[in-house]
Scaffold this active site. Sequence first.
Site, PDB file in Angstrom:
ATOM      1  N   SER A  74       0.848  -1.181   0.000  1.00 52.31           N
ATOM      2  CA  SER A  74       0.000   0.000   0.000  1.00 52.31           C
ATOM      3  C   SER A  74       0.886   1.234   0.000  1.00 52.31           C
ATOM      4  CB  SER A  74      -0.904  -0.014   1.242  1.00 52.31           C
ATOM      5  OG  SER A  74      -1.739   1.125   1.268  1.00 52.31           O
TER       6      SER A  74
ATOM      7  N   LYS B 157      -1.288  -0.855  -4.340  1.00 53.91           N
ATOM      8  CA  LYS B 157      -2.461  -0.058  -3.964  1.00 53.91           C
ATOM      9  C   LYS B 157      -2.046   1.387  -3.788  1.00 53.91           C
ATOM     10  CE  LYS B 157      -4.504  -0.270   0.229  1.00 53.91           C
ATOM     11  NZ  LYS B 157      -5.414  -0.797   1.279  1.00 53.91           N
TER      12      LYS B 157
ATOM     13  N   LYS C 182      -3.219   5.176  -2.676  1.00 53.28           N
ATOM     14  CA  LYS C 182      -4.211   6.005  -2.006  1.00 53.28           C
ATOM     15  C   LYS C 182      -4.556   7.180  -2.908  1.00 53.28           C
ATOM     16  CE  LYS C 182      -4.312   3.798   2.000  1.00 53.28           C
ATOM     17  NZ  LYS C 182      -5.541   3.251   2.636  1.00 53.28           N
TER      18      LYS C 182
ATOM     19  N   ASP D 238      -7.363   3.224  -3.643  1.00 56.82           N
ATOM     20  CA  ASP D 238      -8.078   3.228  -2.367  1.00 56.82           C
ATOM     21  C   ASP D 238      -8.416   4.655  -1.996  1.00 56.82           C
ATOM     22  OD1 ASP D 238      -9.120   2.814   0.140  1.00 56.82           O
ATOM     23  OD2 ASP D 238      -7.247   2.150   1.054  1.00 56.82           O
TER      24      ASP D 238
ATOM     25  N   GLU E  85     -11.250   0.817  -4.015  1.00 64.13           N
ATOM     26  CA  GLU E  85     -11.623   0.469  -2.650  1.00 64.13           C
ATOM     27  C   GLU E  85     -12.310   1.642  -1.947  1.00 64.13           C
ATOM     28  OE1 GLU E  85      -9.503  -1.167   1.469  1.00 64.13           O
ATOM     29  OE2 GLU E  85      -8.299  -0.801  -0.332  1.00 64.13           O
TER      30      GLU E  85
ATOM     31  N   ASP F 134     -14.459  -1.751   2.325  1.00 60.75           N
ATOM     32  CA  ASP F 134     -13.567  -1.856   3.481  1.00 60.75           C
ATOM     33  C   ASP F 134     -14.322  -1.343   4.703  1.00 60.75           C
ATOM     34  OD1 ASP F 134     -11.633  -1.464   5.452  1.00 60.75           O
ATOM     35  OD2 ASP F 134     -10.288  -0.272   4.231  1.00 60.75           O
TER      36      ASP F 134
ATOM     37  N   LYS G 140     -10.470  -6.921   7.195  1.00 60.30           N
ATOM     38  CA  LYS G 140      -9.498  -6.516   8.208  1.00 60.30           C
ATOM     39  C   LYS G 140      -9.972  -7.122   9.519  1.00 60.30           C
ATOM     40  CE  LYS G 140      -7.983  -2.204   6.040  1.00 60.30           C
ATOM     41  NZ  LYS G 140      -8.116  -0.730   6.040  1.00 60.30           N
TER      42      LYS G 140
ATOM     43  N   GLY H 168      -4.665  -4.028   5.619  1.00 58.87           N
ATOM     44  CA  GLY H 168      -3.736  -3.727   6.703  1.00 58.87           C
ATOM     45  C   GLY H 168      -4.092  -2.435   7.409  1.00 58.87           C
TER      46      GLY H 168
END
Length: 368
Positions: A136, A162, A164, A189, A214, A239, A263, A291
């Site tokens: 990530s 991934k 952000k 994400d 996400e 998520d 998660k 995570g």
Amino acid sequence: MKIKQVILRYLKMDLLYPFVTSFGAEYDKDFILVEIMNEDGLVGWAENVAMPTPYYNEETVKTNWHMLEDFLIPILLNSEIHHPDELAEKFAHIRGNYMAKACLDMAVWDLYAREQNASLASVLGGTKKTIDVGVSIGIKDSIEATLDVIEQRRAEGYKRFKLKIKPGWDVELIDKVRKVFPEIPLMADANSAYTLADMNLLKALDDYNLMMIEQPLAYNDIIDHAELQANLKTPICLDESIHSLEDTKKALKLGSCKIINVKVGRVGGLTEAKKIHDYCLERNVQLWCGGMLEAGVGRAHNIAMTAMPGFTLPGDTAGSSLYWAEDIIEPEVIAENGTITVPTTPGMGYEVSMDKVKKYTLYSKTYR
């Protein structure tokens, strides 16, 4: 299983690099390390994943300490448990507080596996000898800096990337990354940074062959996500919206997503995570393990969970060295060519270094 003692330790560890998302920057990690002991002196470990601030969800490290001390630990100490999955029922009358519940559930699972002289992965039903892992990548100062990190992590063999995103740091970023890395497994994400008013912007991401987007919309939404998914070719992964098996069932029935990020802390522990896993496995719904910038104990639990057969996509459990100058477990979590070997020794498969735990502990309290 009768729990004789619980120790809570409040730890603070510096991250090697700031981790920036749509809701802010993290420079260090505050967390509660949980140690439980049975009447024979055998110990189980877990890590609480709540954050100091209520930005990811409503729970915080301090509110979790309160819930553990005043409500959950007394229940645990006054219960006789034959199997870890009984604990969720004992906590059921306490609403929410999933992360607080999760760390006791996880510690009980670790202790149970040690009592059985079996690995945590095996008692959960894990079948994999190795797991594929991704990385990530937080929001950087520039797109060029992001490209540099991707190149470095790609050279290290990570299997999924991934990124952000947030308004103003989205389509241009993905476009440039795709031009430089046209074939890498890539996802975005948003951490709930968008609304349905951003439909056209999110639809533009359909052009970039993303694995998934996400949690683009509100943290507590499954209705608007269903409308968005109906208008996107790219799968939506939920998520923050998923806290339980019931949330999973509703989201899938409504068509709110095609992929679930599990998660263990967010869903209340390994017991509930296993229920979500079993339900999705029966229906061929893809899962992966997210995570929460865990230290080694939390990473060990994520590895054990990901060994279950329904976790079909690389998760976020990268190696310890990407985040910490030193971890609190021995050996540290090591990813080689994008894979981590699932431990086969009893419990979570890693030993807690008490010297390092003491180094990062701000305060602690023992309950009997």
